[in-house]
Structures are given as structure tokens and as C-alpha cells.
Motif scaffolding. Structure first.
Motif, PDB file in Angstrom:
ATOM      1  N   GLN A   1       0.852  -1.188   0.000  1.00 41.06           N
ATOM      2  CA  GLN A   1       0.000   0.000   0.000  1.00 41.06           C
ATOM      3  C   GLN A   1       0.888   1.239   0.000  1.00 41.06           C
ATOM      4  O   GLN A   1       2.059   1.174   0.373  1.00 41.06           O
ATOM      5  CB  GLN A   1      -0.910   0.003   1.230  1.00 41.06           C
ATOM      6  CG  GLN A   1      -1.866  -1.178   1.233  1.00 41.06           C
ATOM      7  CD  GLN A   1      -2.849  -1.101   2.378  1.00 41.06           C
ATOM      8  OE1 GLN A   1      -3.557  -0.109   2.516  1.00 41.06           O
ATOM      9  NE2 GLN A   1      -2.892  -2.132   3.187  1.00 41.06           N
TER      10      GLN A   1
ATOM     11  N   ARG B   1      -8.127   4.866   0.004  1.00 41.90           N
ATOM     12  CA  ARG B   1      -9.052   4.804   1.146  1.00 41.90           C
ATOM     13  C   ARG B   1      -9.619   6.194   1.401  1.00 41.90           C
ATOM     14  O   ARG B   1      -8.882   7.180   1.391  1.00 41.90           O
ATOM     15  CB  ARG B   1      -8.350   4.301   2.388  1.00 41.90           C
ATOM     16  CG  ARG B   1      -7.917   2.860   2.258  1.00 41.90           C
ATOM     17  CD  ARG B   1      -7.428   2.372   3.604  1.00 41.90           C
ATOM     18  NE  ARG B   1      -7.031   0.977   3.521  1.00 41.90           N
ATOM     19  CZ  ARG B   1      -7.548   0.028   4.284  1.00 41.90           C
ATOM     20  NH1 ARG B   1      -8.456   0.321   5.161  1.00 41.90           N
ATOM     21  NH2 ARG B   1      -7.123  -1.206   4.166  1.00 41.90           N
ATOM     22  N   LYS B   2     -10.917   6.245   1.665  1.00 43.44           N
ATOM     23  CA  LYS B   2     -11.559   7.537   1.906  1.00 43.44           C
ATOM     24  C   LYS B   2     -11.282   8.066   3.301  1.00 43.44           C
ATOM     25  O   LYS B   2     -11.242   9.270   3.515  1.00 43.44           O
ATOM     26  CB  LYS B   2     -13.065   7.412   1.695  1.00 43.44           C
ATOM     27  CG  LYS B   2     -13.438   7.184   0.247  1.00 43.44           C
ATOM     28  CD  LYS B   2     -14.930   7.110   0.068  1.00 43.44           C
ATOM     29  CE  LYS B   2     -15.252   6.876  -1.400  1.00 43.44           C
ATOM     30  NZ  LYS B   2     -16.676   6.796  -1.648  1.00 43.44           N
TER      31      LYS B   2
END
Length: 154
Positions: A35, A110-111
């Protein structure tokens, strides 16, 4: 994120003495391809007082990088992480008491931000006095997971 082996309260000197939280830890990802961390910050709480140490840098003492776009693989990355209070923030004093530090990351895709860890430690009157003298305090993780601090002169 693994539990940090050391946590440090102190100050960066440039452009002026600015409060800082430093820790050493391993960041890792369970995702196969890893990530990307866009940014990190530390939320520091003592009682009802809460401050965001928003400027993040990582790396070793000789090569410190401003944090942004850091790829974290399954094998991970062990590094020093420096969280500094913005120079635009009003003054901050490390006072005696119990501290809770949340390490938070913004991850690509990712929010919402992700809380990676919460670190609890206690700052004694003696150690708070050392910080008022612009010294630093190094907390070492003991067996059992608690942290014990000692003052570090410049």
C-alpha cells in the motif's frame, strides 16, 4: 504498525524550537502488492488537551525525508518517524500526566484515515521539567509493553 521500541518527546530547532514526537517502528502491509501511505500524523492527547503533530518525516538521522508517497510492502519498512507540530500552531508545552498518542495514516485508495496504533505513556514532573529546559525525553519500551522515560540532555 508494530509497537514502537522507542518514543521521544523533544524539539526540532529549525526555524524555531518546535515540539516533536519521534518514534521507531515497522510499517507493514498485509496486501499482496503493498500500500502507499500519502501522509501520516500523530494525534497527542493529555486529558482534554488534544494536538495534531501534522508535519511528518521519516528515515535515519543522516537522511531524513519529508513524508509523502511511501510504499509499504508485506515485508515492511523499519524507520524513524518524526511528527512535528506545525510552526503555524500556537505554543505547546509537554505537561506532566498520561499521554495517548494515535499514529494515523492516509492511504491511497481509502476515503478515511487509518489509526495504525495508540501508544500510552506517562510523563512525570521531573521529565516535564527537562522538556521545559528544551531537553528531550526518551521512552523505552520495557518487557510487558509499558514505556519508561528518561531525560536526554542536548
Amino acid at each position: 504498525m508494530t509497537k514502537p521500541t522507542i518514543v521521544f518527546f523533544g524539539f526540532d530547532e529549525v526555524p524555531k524550537p518546535t515540539p516533536k514526537v519521534f518514534l521507531r517502528t515497522l510499517l507493514y502491509s498485509t496486501a499482496t502488492r503493498g500500500q502507499v501511505v500519502e501522509g501520516m500524523y500523530a494525534k497527542v492527547r493529555r486529558g482534554k488537551d488534544e494536538r495534531i503533530f501534522s508535519f511528518w518525516g521519516y528515515g535515519e538521522a543522516e537522511k531524513l525525508s519529508a513524508g509523502s508517497g511511501l510504499h509499504i510492502s508485506r515485508t515492511g519498512l523499519a524507520a524513524n518517524h518524526h511528527f512535528v507540530l506545525s510552526v503555524h500552531e500556537s505554543g505547546y508545552r509537554f505537561e506532566p500526566g498520561s499521554y495517548e498518542i494515535d499514529v494515523i495514516a492516509d492511504v491511497v485508495g481509502r476515503k478515511k484515515s487509518i489509526r495504525l496504533a495508540t501508544i500510552n505513556l506517562s510523563l512525570s514532573d521531573e521529565l516535564a521539567a527537562a522538556l521545559r529546559r528544551q531537553e528531550g525525553v526518551l521512552f523505552e519500551r520495557k518487557i510487558g509493553g509499558e514505556y519508561e522515560g528518561h531525560a536526554r540532555e542536548r
